[in-house]
Design a protein around this motif. Structure first.
Motif, short mmCIF file in Angstrom:
data_model
loop_
_atom_site.label_atom_id
_atom_site.label_comp_id
_atom_site.label_asym_id
_atom_site.label_seq_id
_atom_site.Cartn_x
_atom_site.Cartn_y
_atom_site.Cartn_z
N CYS A 43 0.82 -1.21 0.00
CA CYS A 43 0.00 0.00 0.00
C CYS A 43 0.86 1.26 0.00
N ALA A 44 1.94 1.23 0.77
CA ALA A 44 2.86 2.37 0.77
C ALA A 44 3.54 2.52 -0.59
N GLY A 45 3.82 1.39 -1.24
CA GLY A 45 4.43 1.44 -2.56
C GLY A 45 3.53 2.11 -3.58
N ALA A 46 2.23 1.86 -3.49
CA ALA A 46 1.29 2.53 -4.39
C ALA A 46 1.33 4.04 -4.17
N MET A 47 1.41 4.46 -2.90
CA MET A 47 1.53 5.88 -2.60
C MET A 47 2.83 6.45 -3.15
N ALA A 48 3.91 5.69 -3.03
CA ALA A 48 5.21 6.16 -3.49
C ALA A 48 5.20 6.42 -4.99
N VAL A 49 4.64 5.48 -5.74
CA VAL A 49 4.59 5.64 -7.19
C VAL A 49 3.73 6.84 -7.58
N ALA A 50 2.55 6.94 -6.97
CA ALA A 50 1.66 8.04 -7.30
C ALA A 50 2.25 9.39 -6.89
N GLY A 51 2.82 9.43 -5.68
CA GLY A 51 3.40 10.68 -5.20
C GLY A 51 4.59 11.12 -6.03
N THR A 52 5.46 10.20 -6.38
CA THR A 52 6.63 10.54 -7.20
C THR A 52 6.21 11.05 -8.57
N LEU A 53 5.22 10.40 -9.17
CA LEU A 53 4.75 10.82 -10.49
C LEU A 53 4.16 12.22 -10.44
N ILE A 54 3.33 12.48 -9.45
CA ILE A 54 2.71 13.80 -9.33
C ILE A 54 3.77 14.88 -9.12
N VAL A 55 4.71 14.61 -8.22
CA VAL A 55 5.76 15.60 -7.93
C VAL A 55 6.61 15.86 -9.16
N ALA A 56 6.95 14.81 -9.90
CA ALA A 56 7.77 14.97 -11.10
C ALA A 56 7.05 15.80 -12.16
N LEU A 57 5.73 15.65 -12.24
CA LEU A 57 4.97 16.36 -13.27
C LEU A 57 4.79 17.84 -12.96
N ILE A 58 4.65 18.18 -11.68
CA ILE A 58 4.37 19.58 -11.34
C ILE A 58 5.63 20.38 -11.01
N SER A 59 6.78 19.71 -10.88
CA SER A 59 8.00 20.41 -10.50
C SER A 59 8.75 20.94 -11.73
N GLU A 60 9.60 21.91 -11.49
CA GLU A 60 10.42 22.48 -12.56
C GLU A 60 11.68 21.63 -12.73
N PRO A 61 11.96 21.14 -13.94
CA PRO A 61 13.13 20.29 -14.16
C PRO A 61 14.44 21.08 -14.21
N LYS A 62 14.74 21.73 -13.09
CA LYS A 62 15.98 22.51 -13.00
C LYS A 62 16.58 22.35 -11.62
N ASN A 63 17.81 22.85 -11.48
CA ASN A 63 18.47 22.75 -10.18
C ASN A 63 17.92 23.80 -9.22
N ALA A 64 18.49 23.86 -8.03
CA ALA A 64 17.95 24.74 -6.99
C ALA A 64 17.99 26.21 -7.39
N ASN A 65 18.95 26.60 -8.22
CA ASN A 65 19.08 28.00 -8.63
C ASN A 65 18.40 28.27 -9.97
N PHE A 66 17.75 27.26 -10.52
CA PHE A 66 17.06 27.39 -11.81
C PHE A 66 18.00 27.78 -12.94
N THR A 67 19.24 27.29 -12.87
CA THR A 67 20.23 27.63 -13.90
C THR A 67 20.65 26.43 -14.73
N VAL A 68 20.36 25.21 -14.25
CA VAL A 68 20.78 24.00 -14.93
C VAL A 68 19.57 23.11 -15.18
#
Length: 227
Positions: A93-118
């Motif tokens: 059950c935790a694994g299902a949460m992990a997959v869903a949570g990781t996918l959501i976070v990856a989709l809504i986050s900016e694919p850059k480093n902490a300074n938004f330069t890379v």
């Protein structure tokens, strides 16, 4: 084992006791992850949040059966197998949460480093984030296994131990969970994606040892009493 695992998962789903851990994980993500944040930082936060949630789910699964039902299942299938199935139900059950949570976070986050330069590759970052989530999941499962039945039966002590040990597993030096999350956060500074290889192996060994101890002690002791 498949039938036992299905039985434990069905018990969990019907009881709806999975809802509070799911809500807690959702609250963690809503509070700590925002649209447009650096992807590696957000994935690290999501992975860390999974550790106490998994420990909670495992506690629910190993305590959800009435004493009579637990005794019957143990007599038919063996106490060790029955307890292992309960542990695995929480992990699944935790694994299902992990997959869903990781996918959501990856989709809504900016694919850059902490300074938004890379630029950061989303697929590589998502893979590293999912592996880090698995590391935290395994440590959470280990915490749930050693802080509840059959090692600790008193409800108050087991809940307190689960909370405190979960926090310790996230912050203690040498913890695989701390290393996995730290690699994501540190990598975010430069945009480097670090995959937790040895850390994952260590987490598997820790979780396996914790499950073995819990299952063996459950077979040696009279584990039919309620909390």
């Amino acid at each position: 084992m498949t039938a036992l695992l299905s039985y434990q998962i069905a018990l969990l789903l019907r009881s709806q006791r999975w809802l509070p851990p799911l809500l807690l994980y959702g609250i963690f993500l809503v509070v700590g992850v925002q649209v447009g944040q650096p992807i590696l930082d957000s994935l690290g936060y999501a992975a860390a949040a999974l550790l106490p949630v998994t420990a909670w789910l495992v506690r629910i699964c190993v305590t959800q059966e009435p004493a009579a039902s637990r005794a019957v299942v143990g007599a038919v299938s063996g106490t060790r197998r029955a307890h292992l199935a309960a542990l695995l139900a929480g992990v699944v059950c935790a694994g299902a949460m992990a997959v869903a949570g990781t996918l959501i976070v990856a989709l809504i986050s900016e694919p850059k480093n902490a300074n938004f330069t890379v630029e950061v590759d989303t697929v590589s970052a998502g893979t590293a984030g999912l592996l880090a989530a698995v590391v935290c999941l395994l440590l959470g499962a280990a915490v749930g296994a050693v802080c509840n039945r059959p090692l600790l039966r008193a409800r108050g002590w087991s809940i307190a131990a689960t909370v405190l040990v979960s926090l310790a597993a996230l912050v203690t030096s040498g913890s695989p969970a701390r290393y996995a999350v730290g690699d994501l956060v540190t990598g975010s500074l430069t945009g480097e994606v670090r995959t937790p290889g040895l850390t994952l192996v260590a987490a598997v060994l820790v979780a396996g040892a914790a499950a073995a101890v819990a299952c063996v002690l459950g077979a040696l002791r009279d584990d039919t009493a309620d909390d």
